[in-house]
Design an enzyme around this catalytic site. Structure first.
Site, PDB file in Angstrom:
ATOM      1  CG  ASN A   1      -8.364   1.728  -0.163  1.00  0.00           C
ATOM      2  OD1 ASN A   1      -8.300   2.810  -0.738  1.00  0.00           O
ATOM      3  ND2 ASN A   1      -7.876   0.614  -0.691  1.00  0.00           N
TER       4      ASN A   1
ATOM      5  CD1 TRP B   1     -11.387   9.870  -6.991  1.00  0.00           C
ATOM      6  CD2 TRP B   1     -13.147   9.132  -8.148  1.00  0.00           C
ATOM      7  NE1 TRP B   1     -12.490   9.954  -6.174  1.00  0.00           N
ATOM      8  CE2 TRP B   1     -13.578   9.517  -6.859  1.00  0.00           C
ATOM      9  CE3 TRP B   1     -14.074   8.643  -9.051  1.00  0.00           C
ATOM     10  CZ2 TRP B   1     -14.907   9.394  -6.458  1.00  0.00           C
ATOM     11  CZ3 TRP B   1     -15.400   8.524  -8.654  1.00  0.00           C
ATOM     12  CH2 TRP B   1     -15.805   8.898  -7.372  1.00  0.00           C
TER      13      TRP B   1
ATOM     14  CD1 TRP C   1     -17.394  11.940 -19.055  1.00  0.00           C
ATOM     15  CD2 TRP C   1     -17.960  10.064 -17.992  1.00  0.00           C
ATOM     16  NE1 TRP C   1     -16.234  11.255 -18.796  1.00  0.00           N
ATOM     17  CE2 TRP C   1     -16.549  10.096 -18.150  1.00  0.00           C
ATOM     18  CE3 TRP C   1     -18.553   8.968 -17.348  1.00  0.00           C
ATOM     19  CZ2 TRP C   1     -15.727   9.071 -17.682  1.00  0.00           C
ATOM     20  CZ3 TRP C   1     -17.720   7.952 -16.874  1.00  0.00           C
ATOM     21  CH2 TRP C   1     -16.338   8.005 -17.047  1.00  0.00           C
TER      22      TRP C   1
ATOM     23  CD1 TRP D   1     -12.752   9.877 -15.359  1.00  0.00           C
ATOM     24  CD2 TRP D   1     -11.475  10.899 -13.830  1.00  0.00           C
ATOM     25  NE1 TRP D   1     -11.667  10.422 -16.015  1.00  0.00           N
ATOM     26  CE2 TRP D   1     -10.860  11.037 -15.099  1.00  0.00           C
ATOM     27  CE3 TRP D   1     -10.852  11.454 -12.708  1.00  0.00           C
ATOM     28  CZ2 TRP D   1      -9.655  11.721 -15.273  1.00  0.00           C
ATOM     29  CZ3 TRP D   1      -9.649  12.135 -12.879  1.00  0.00           C
ATOM     30  CH2 TRP D   1      -9.063  12.260 -14.151  1.00  0.00           C
TER      31      TRP D   1
ATOM     32  CD1 TRP E   1      -0.928  -0.511  -4.033  1.00  0.00           C
ATOM     33  CD2 TRP E   1      -1.268   0.590  -5.952  1.00  0.00           C
ATOM     34  NE1 TRP E   1      -1.465  -1.387  -4.933  1.00  0.00           N
ATOM     35  CE2 TRP E   1      -1.693  -0.743  -6.114  1.00  0.00           C
ATOM     36  CE3 TRP E   1      -1.400   1.468  -7.030  1.00  0.00           C
ATOM     37  CZ2 TRP E   1      -2.231  -1.226  -7.312  1.00  0.00           C
ATOM     38  CZ3 TRP E   1      -1.939   0.994  -8.224  1.00  0.00           C
ATOM     39  CH2 TRP E   1      -2.341  -0.337  -8.368  1.00  0.00           C
TER      40      TRP E   1
ATOM     41  CD  GLU F   1      -2.868  -0.996  -0.045  1.00  0.00           C
ATOM     42  OE1 GLU F   1      -3.467   0.073  -0.290  1.00  0.00           O
ATOM     43  OE2 GLU F   1      -2.950  -2.004  -0.783  1.00  0.00           O
TER      44      GLU F   1
END
Length: 438
Positions: free
Chosen positions: A325, A366, A290, A343, A261, A258
């Protein structure tokens, strides 16, 4: 004659221990002024004058100030634009050098360039150091020198490159040896800066070894206290990423992943300026049609979509400034796939609400959910909220905490049926991606 000094400019590194730039500043010969600027270029854009992040920063600065008073120094805290503040300081001192830690967000890059140019024009040097990541964007590369865009090979290379010295703390002891000594300077109050003090309780800075050791077993269950909640401390640097990564390396590889990341998403910003500018990592996804239904977006924001796991997450966010998360992934997938809302809208809402908002991680998350990012969920992978609930909140403990009216007539019907939403999303995404293949 004006005194000669160096400046340690704190930004998202709000601690006096294991701080790369502070360590370097204290090694040069001139007295060091500890500086923090409440940047009006940023604060003026905040419409919420109860913003908990400003309070968090203020509390961290106040704590540092108290520590410095104990060794005869103090924080010099200003409210204004960075360029104005440095111009003001230059009127009082001969600034020989400024030390700070690197920030990879676009505003920070532009800000630092302008300040560095001004300092250079006035005979001062500007020094920036790596502090908020273990490896910066230039350090973990493929054999041909190009950046990784998929996490798994990046993480393998990251681990292969890791040596003990990367996790070694920067010693700053005794800290008082080379700090500017003088009378105490008052810190601007929140009220003086136009913000309203509140009494938010922030997550603790420490995390137990037991939690890290069992992280891989508990991290996906939002009703369980199985995550560290350290995001806000990593965001503003009140804890050291090196110390945390060293602990994770010993205790739990999943927890360490993590942290990797974080480095990965910061490296993406470093190598791909169009991402820093708000574009899709995969440009073809900028062509998605969208729906951007404002009424549907409002229901998502306030947690009234009729999908309990989604609504629980949004209510937790709105109430606490935090969201688990696993639930972040579910609500982001729902907005982009079920509701076909851009997004960017969700990214901006999270940016407004999250205590631990970090552009690199928020944008990366996102874009992962929308399918537009590096190493993202493929367009045909659409989370089923009911199945996610069955897997991760089977007893509805998390949902009942945030959606107490679940089984009453007050709870709304689903805003759209899952299968209808899934079919529609596949069609919309499919049209764009098929055009790419032609």
């Amino acid at each position: 004659m004006k005194p000669e000094v160096a400046i340690m400019w704190f930004r998202r590194d709000l601690r006096l221990v294991d701080n790369a730039a502070l360590y370097q500043a204290l090694r040069q010969p001139y007295p060091v002024i500890p500086l923090f600027i409440f940047d009006t270029n940023i604060l003026d854009k905040l419409s919420n004058k109860n913003d908990d992040r400003v309070q968090f920063i203020h509390a961290a600065i106040t704590n540092m100030h108290r520590q410095l008073l104990g060794v005869g120094s103090s924080m010099w805290v200003y409210y204004g634009t960075p360029l104005q503040v440095f111009q003001q300081i230059m009127e009082q001192f001969y600034v020989q050098s400024v030390y700070t830690n690197t920030d990879c967000e676009q505003y920070a890059i532009d800000r630092d360039k302008h300040v560095a140019d001004y300092l250079q024009q006035n005979g001062a040097s500007f020094h920036s150091f790596k502090d908020q990541v273990i490896f910066d964007g230039s350090e973990v590369l493929k054999e041909d020198g190009t950046p990784y865009t998929v996490f798994t090979p990046y993480s393998k290379k990251w681990k292969a490159l890791l040596q003990p010295f990367y996790l070694k703390s920067f010693p700053i002891n005794p800290i008082s040896n080379n700090l500017w000594q003088g009378s105490e300077k008052a810190i601007p109050t929140l009220a003086e800066m136009g913000f309203q003090p509140n009494h938010t309780i922030f997550p603790p800075q420490q995390v137990t070894n037991e939690l890290i050791s069992s992280y891989h077993l508990q991290r996906n269950f939002p009703a369980v206290n199985g995550t560290s909640r350290l995001g806000v401390h990593l965001r503003f640097g009140t804890i050291s990423i090196r110390n945390l990564a060293a602990k994770a390396q010993q205790l739990n590889e999943v927890f360490l992943n993590e942290l990797i990341w974080r480095d990965f998403y910061h490296a993406i910003l470093y190598h791909f300026p169009h991402v820093r500018a708000g574009k899709a990592f995969k440009p073809i996804y900028d062509q998605i049609e969208w729906r951007n239904d404002e009424a549907a977006f409002e229901k998502w924001c306030v947690g009234k979509t009729g999908y309990p796991i989604v609504d629980a997450g949004m209510r937790e966010l709105n109430t606490t400034g935090y969201m688990h998360n696993r639930v972040r992934m579910i609500v982001a997938s729902f907005l982009t796939r079920h509701l076909l809302i851009d997004w960017h809208w969700g990214e901006a809402y999270f940016a407004e609400k999250l205590l631990d908002y970090d552009f690199a991680a928020n944008n990366g998350g996102w874009q992962w959910a929308a399918g537009s990012g590096c190493d993202a969920a493929p367009y045909f992978r659409i989370f089923n909220p009911a199945l996610q609930t069955e897997k991760f909140d089977k007893n509805l403990a998390y949902i009942h905490q945030w959606v107490p009216e679940l089984n009453s007539f007050d709870y709304p019907a689903p805003i759209i049926q899952h299968e209808v939403a899934r079919k529609r999303a596949l069609e919309v995404y499919g049209r764009v991606l098929k055009n790419k293949m032609r």
